[in-house]
Motif scaffolding. Sequence first.
Motif, PDB file in Angstrom:
ATOM      1  N   ASP A   1      91.038  66.203  58.488  1.00  0.00           N
ATOM      2  CA  ASP A   1      90.383  67.504  58.609  1.00  0.00           C
ATOM      3  C   ASP A   1      88.888  67.312  58.803  1.00  0.00           C
ATOM      4  N   GLU A   3      85.407  68.386  57.639  1.00  0.00           N
ATOM      5  CA  GLU A   3      84.858  68.869  56.379  1.00  0.00           C
ATOM      6  C   GLU A   3      83.391  69.244  56.550  1.00  0.00           C
ATOM      7  N   LEU A 109      87.859  64.103  56.437  1.00  0.00           N
ATOM      8  CA  LEU A 109      88.455  63.973  55.117  1.00  0.00           C
ATOM      9  C   LEU A 109      89.939  64.303  55.226  1.00  0.00           C
ATOM     10  N   ASP A 110      90.746  63.710  54.361  1.00  0.00           N
ATOM     11  CA  ASP A 110      92.163  64.050  54.406  1.00  0.00           C
ATOM     12  C   ASP A 110      92.345  65.530  54.070  1.00  0.00           C
ATOM     13  N   ALA A 111      93.357  66.130  54.659  1.00  0.00           N
ATOM     14  CA  ALA A 111      93.573  67.574  54.540  1.00  0.00           C
ATOM     15  C   ALA A 111      93.797  68.006  53.091  1.00  0.00           C
ATOM     16  N   LYS A 112      94.538  67.214  52.328  1.00  0.00           N
ATOM     17  CA  LYS A 112      94.843  67.598  50.942  1.00  0.00           C
ATOM     18  C   LYS A 112      93.557  67.717  50.118  1.00  0.00           C
ATOM     19  N   THR A 113      92.685  66.726  50.217  1.00  0.00           N
ATOM     20  CA  THR A 113      91.424  66.770  49.469  1.00  0.00           C
ATOM     21  C   THR A 113      90.556  67.914  49.952  1.00  0.00           C
ATOM     22  N   ASN A 114      90.441  68.044  51.264  1.00  0.00           N
ATOM     23  CA  ASN A 114      89.589  69.089  51.833  1.00  0.00           C
ATOM     24  C   ASN A 114      90.032  70.473  51.370  1.00  0.00           C
ATOM     25  N   ASN A 132      88.489  60.248  44.200  1.00  0.00           N
ATOM     26  CA  ASN A 132      89.525  59.807  45.142  1.00  0.00           C
ATOM     27  C   ASN A 132      89.376  58.328  45.455  1.00  0.00           C
ATOM     28  N   ILE A 137      92.629  56.618  46.827  1.00  0.00           N
ATOM     29  CA  ILE A 137      92.940  57.560  47.908  1.00  0.00           C
ATOM     30  C   ILE A 137      91.975  57.284  49.050  1.00  0.00           C
ATOM     31  N   VAL A 139      89.384  57.383  51.774  1.00  0.00           N
ATOM     32  CA  VAL A 139      88.248  58.211  52.180  1.00  0.00           C
ATOM     33  C   VAL A 139      87.579  57.457  53.325  1.00  0.00           C
TER      34      VAL A 139
END
Length: 187
Positions: A1, A3, A109-114, A132, A137, A139
Amino acid sequence: DIEHVRSQNDKEDTEKIKGKPEDWMQDILEYFVGSADIDIAKEFIKGKVVTDGEKEINEICKKLIEFSNETNKEHKKNKFNTAFDLVQEYFKESEKPDNIDTICNLALLDAKTNRSYGNAFFPIKRKRIIENDRNGIFVPIATKNLFLKYYSKKLGEVMYWNREDAQNYFDAIKETLKDFLPKETKK
């Protein structure tokens, strides 16, 4: 994603504030107090000798507790707005930057974190990125470096993303890509 580094916060649209104001409040309390628990926040501010640097934080915590305790919907909204304004001012995000949707203010950034922190302020995002990374995770390195202020020339304000940080980040992007892009020719 994609961010936004500096958030696009708009308190009038609480959907952008992590889905609901209560979640936003918990993130802020956890940042200042170390816990999202209201009772711990109350203990944090109760009977404490407050230094000048802590006055703002105590006032913010008091407003967040008032917001949390309010049951009247309209009063709750007013208390949220007051708390939001104080936090926004504290994190120096009260003025919308002119480069909000440019590469100077964007990262990957990964979608889940964003999506997990919505439109949080820079230090909340920074804290989550560090967590993360600590937890293994993925990054992207440029995103991690950005939130660690690796590209910033002055580190006086590690918890704020300002115009100079954005420009330094953009300069680093240009420097990285210069060998891959066509050279400018002077006419």
